[in-house]
Design an enzyme around this catalytic site. Structure first.
Site, PDB file in Angstrom:
ATOM      1  N   ASN A 282       0.838  -1.196   0.000  1.00 13.71           N
ATOM      2  CA  ASN A 282       0.000   0.000   0.000  1.00 13.71           C
ATOM      3  C   ASN A 282       0.876   1.251   0.000  1.00 13.71           C
ATOM      4  OD1 ASN A 282      -0.225  -1.341   2.871  1.00 13.71           O
ATOM      5  ND2 ASN A 282      -0.701   0.785   3.337  1.00 13.71           N
ATOM      6  N   ASP A 283       0.780   2.138   0.981  1.00 10.73           N
ATOM      7  CA  ASP A 283       1.356   3.483   0.894  1.00 10.73           C
ATOM      8  C   ASP A 283       2.824   3.519   0.459  1.00 10.73           C
ATOM      9  OD1 ASP A 283      -1.043   3.839   2.182  1.00 10.73           O
ATOM     10  OD2 ASP A 283      -0.194   4.609   4.032  1.00 10.73           O
TER      11      ASP A 283
ATOM     12  N   ARG B 107       0.370   9.076  13.523  1.00 12.39           N
ATOM     13  CA  ARG B 107       1.165   8.314  12.557  1.00 12.39           C
ATOM     14  C   ARG B 107       1.546   9.105  11.306  1.00 12.39           C
ATOM     15  NH1 ARG B 107      -3.897   5.940  12.713  1.00 12.39           N
ATOM     16  NH2 ARG B 107      -5.212   6.116  10.840  1.00 12.39           N
TER      17      ARG B 107
ATOM     18  N   GLN C  69       4.705   0.225   2.068  1.00 17.70           N
ATOM     19  CA  GLN C  69       4.064  -0.663   3.025  1.00 17.70           C
ATOM     20  C   GLN C  69       3.916  -2.042   2.384  1.00 17.70           C
ATOM     21  OE1 GLN C  69       2.427   0.600   6.489  1.00 17.70           O
ATOM     22  NE2 GLN C  69       4.503   1.161   5.879  1.00 17.70           N
TER      23      GLN C  69
ATOM     24  N   SER D  80       3.725   3.835   7.920  1.00 15.90           N
ATOM     25  CA  SER D  80       4.270   4.818   6.984  1.00 15.90           C
ATOM     26  C   SER D  80       5.188   5.833   7.648  1.00 15.90           C
ATOM     27  CB  SER D  80       3.132   5.545   6.273  1.00 15.90           C
ATOM     28  OG  SER D  80       2.484   4.683   5.371  1.00 15.90           O
TER      29      SER D  80
ATOM     30  N   GLU E 297      -4.516  11.015   7.188  1.00 18.31           N
ATOM     31  CA  GLU E 297      -3.320  10.187   7.157  1.00 18.31           C
ATOM     32  C   GLU E 297      -2.287  10.811   6.217  1.00 18.31           C
ATOM     33  OE1 GLU E 297      -4.656   5.646   7.991  1.00 18.31           O
ATOM     34  OE2 GLU E 297      -4.983   6.312   5.931  1.00 18.31           O
TER      35      GLU E 297
ATOM     36  N   TRP F 232      -8.997   2.017  -0.363  1.00 22.43           N
ATOM     37  CA  TRP F 232      -9.247   1.069   0.720  1.00 22.43           C
ATOM     38  C   TRP F 232     -10.647   0.460   0.665  1.00 22.43           C
ATOM     39  CZ3 TRP F 232      -5.783  -1.442   3.194  1.00 22.43           C
ATOM     40  CH2 TRP F 232      -4.536  -0.865   3.473  1.00 22.43           C
TER      41      TRP F 232
ATOM     42  N   TRP G  42      -3.645  -6.840   3.217  1.00 22.17           N
ATOM     43  CA  TRP G  42      -2.976  -6.161   4.314  1.00 22.17           C
ATOM     44  C   TRP G  42      -2.964  -7.066   5.541  1.00 22.17           C
ATOM     45  CZ3 TRP G  42      -3.491  -4.733   9.317  1.00 22.17           C
ATOM     46  CH2 TRP G  42      -2.640  -3.726   9.790  1.00 22.17           C
TER      47      TRP G  42
END
Length: 514
Positions: free
Chosen positions: A33-34, A162, A52, A95, A214, A300, A60
């Site tokens: 992902n990210d 985060r 990620q 991340s 995020e 997502w 995930w």
């Protein structure tokens, strides 16, 4: 009947794995992902991308790692797999980003490490009950890492704290961190002189809410046609974005090393498609490259269900960012982000056709057959005469099996769109939205007619469309079972109102580079 300008892409049925993008990065296997930790190694002239990564599954899950890849030109990638891992299987390296600590402010390096390769990673360490910020450093230019023995370096006792983004702020001689207090819709700004001791400077709040914030970013971006620049704050929203699920917003303003102040109260969307999230820029990018970044090309709402085989998810193409003053409507002009796709020197045309001055109904204006990859780009400049019959389309068609992805322009509505409703992969998912759209003012007027530009890339299961030199973009994935790239690409004009000023289509391939 409503008229529109459309591009349609159909594909043959072969095997699932062949839908892997050619230029946009994908992991060799597992879940991604990210994007994280992007930086440029000026010694080896090499771009580094971290991400990620779950190497153990295509969804995930923990343990979650940072994966690592490199590229000489941002188009051809070498994947190294897992690089930074958690201490326990139930934890995750969430991340963050990487900086090049040229002056060894951290004290992690001795003189044997070239200043251009003093790589420090700052990331969120996630456990079931905490999110804290940790540091690791590399003594080999970013391939392996040692974790700082006094981690965490920042802990505010919040389980939704985060995604740090760190950069060096030369005017105040300090490191700056922007980080999300996700469910307070707050971006905190910290300062440090050594990357390990941090002090809170200010908080930024504003923009579209959704469920949480995020993956923030803050960077100085040049204004085209001037010697000026402005600061841009990027914030990702998930879930609950206005486009559905995940998206990115941005703000333009000023930053003095302590506080970000937006120029206006408007939140601007970075992309109008469904698959553009967690955008981040590269640290230490060479001056001639400008501001360079990329995003995760998924959402997502359905990312875990994408019908690929050994791997899941891709990044977008790398994009160069500038700012420019553009009309939002006939009365208002504002500063906005321009995004232009980057094609490295390894990207060449395997096949190319260009045509100009196509007027009225020409049902096979341009046609190009697949020769090698089935990865295509298209570049069209066209005008619209509203005094003429607007019924008709401009479209690109390929293949068999009746499935298609379309992108185009509706002159009646004056809007661009991408339509993936005629693809069967994820068709039953209620969140895999069929159509996305974007409104832009004309690129210019010529002979009293509005003129528009549309550039697009179809790379595996990813389409990215750039409108009027990138003032708006539409990024969407699509899944046609068993595709092996587009079989051919055809531009059709069936509307008297549309005049194609010029058009060019290319089949793209990668060549070996030194």
């Amino acid at each position: 009947m409503r008229a529109f300008l459309a591009l349609i892409f159909l594909t043959f049925v072969m095997n699932v794995e062949s839908s892997r993008p050619l230029m946009a990065f994908t992991p060799s296997h597992g879940w991604m992902n990210d994007p994280n930790g992007q930086f440029y190694d000026s010694k080896n002239e090499l771009w580094h991308l971290y991400y990620q990564y779950n190497p153990n599954d295509t969804v995930w899950g923990t343990p979650l790692y940072w994966g690592h890849a490199t590229s000489k030109d941002l188009s051809t990638w070498k994947d190294y797999g897992a690089t930074i891992g958690p201490d326990r299987d139930e934890d995750g390296i969430f991340s963050g980003n990487i900086v090049v600590d040229h002056n060894n402010t951290s004290g992690f390096f001795n003189d044997s490490i070239d200043p251009r390769q003093r790589v420090v990673a700052i990331y969120t360490y996630n456990t079931e009950g905490s999110q804290t910020q940790h540091v690791a450093y590399s003594l080999d230019g970013g391939y392996t890492f040692e974790k700082y023995e006094h981690n965490p370096v920042l802990d505010v006792d919040n389980i939704n704290f985060r995604d740090p983004k760190v950069f060096w702020h030369e005017p105040t001689n300090q490191w700056i961190m922007v980080i999300a207090l996700s469910q307070q819709f707050k971006i905190q700004i910290y300062g440090s002189i050594d990357l390990t001791n941090w002090s809170l400077h200010s908080n930024f709040t504003g923009g579209l809410f959704g469920f949480q914030y995020e993956c923030p970013g803050l960077i100085e971006v040049p204004v085209e046609g001037t010697d000026e620049s402005k600061w841009v704050m990027f914030i990702a929203i998930n879930p609950g974005s206005p486009l559905g699920g995940s998206s990115n917003q941005y703000f333009i303003g000023s930053f003095d090393g302590f506080e970000f102040v937006p120029d206006d109260s408007q939140a601007r969307l970075m992309d109008y498609g469904k698959d553009f999230y967690a955008f981040q820029t590269f640290d230490n990018a060479p001056k001639e490259s400008g501001v360079v970044g990329l995003a995760w090309a998924s959402n997502w709402q359905y990312a875990n269900l994408a019908p690929t085989k050994e791997w899941r998810s891709s990044m977008t193409l790398a994009r160069q960012m500038t700012l420019a003053s553009r009309n939002m409507n006939p009365e208002t002009k504002v500063l906005s982000l321009l995004q232009k796709p980057i094609f490295g020197e390894s990207v060449v045309a395997a096949n190319k056709i260009s045509k100009r001055n196509i007027t009225g109904q020409d049902e096979q204006a341009v046609k190009i057959h697949k020769n090698s990859t089935g990865t295509f780009s298209f570049d069209i400049t066209f005008s619209v005469d509203s005094s003429k019959n607007q019924t008709g389309q401009l479209q690109v068609i390929s293949g068999q099996n009746g499935e298609s992805i379309r992108a185009g322009f509706d002159p009646t509505a004056g809007q661009f769109f991408v339509d993936r409703g005629n693809t069967s992969g994820l068709k039953e998912n209620p969140f895999f939205t069929d159509k996305t759209s974007a409104y832009v003012e004309p690129w210019k007027h010529q002979n009293d007619l509005p003129v528009y530009k549309m550039f697009g890339v179809i790379d595996g299961n990813l389409i990215e469309v750039f409108l009027n030199d990138g003032i708006a973009t539409l990024t969407n994935t699509f899944f046609i079972p068993g595709t092996e790239g587009l079989e051919y690409l055809e531009i059709e004009s069936s509307s008297d109102a549309i005049h194609i000023v010029e058009s060019e289509v290319k089949e793209l391939k990668l060549r070996a580079t030194s």
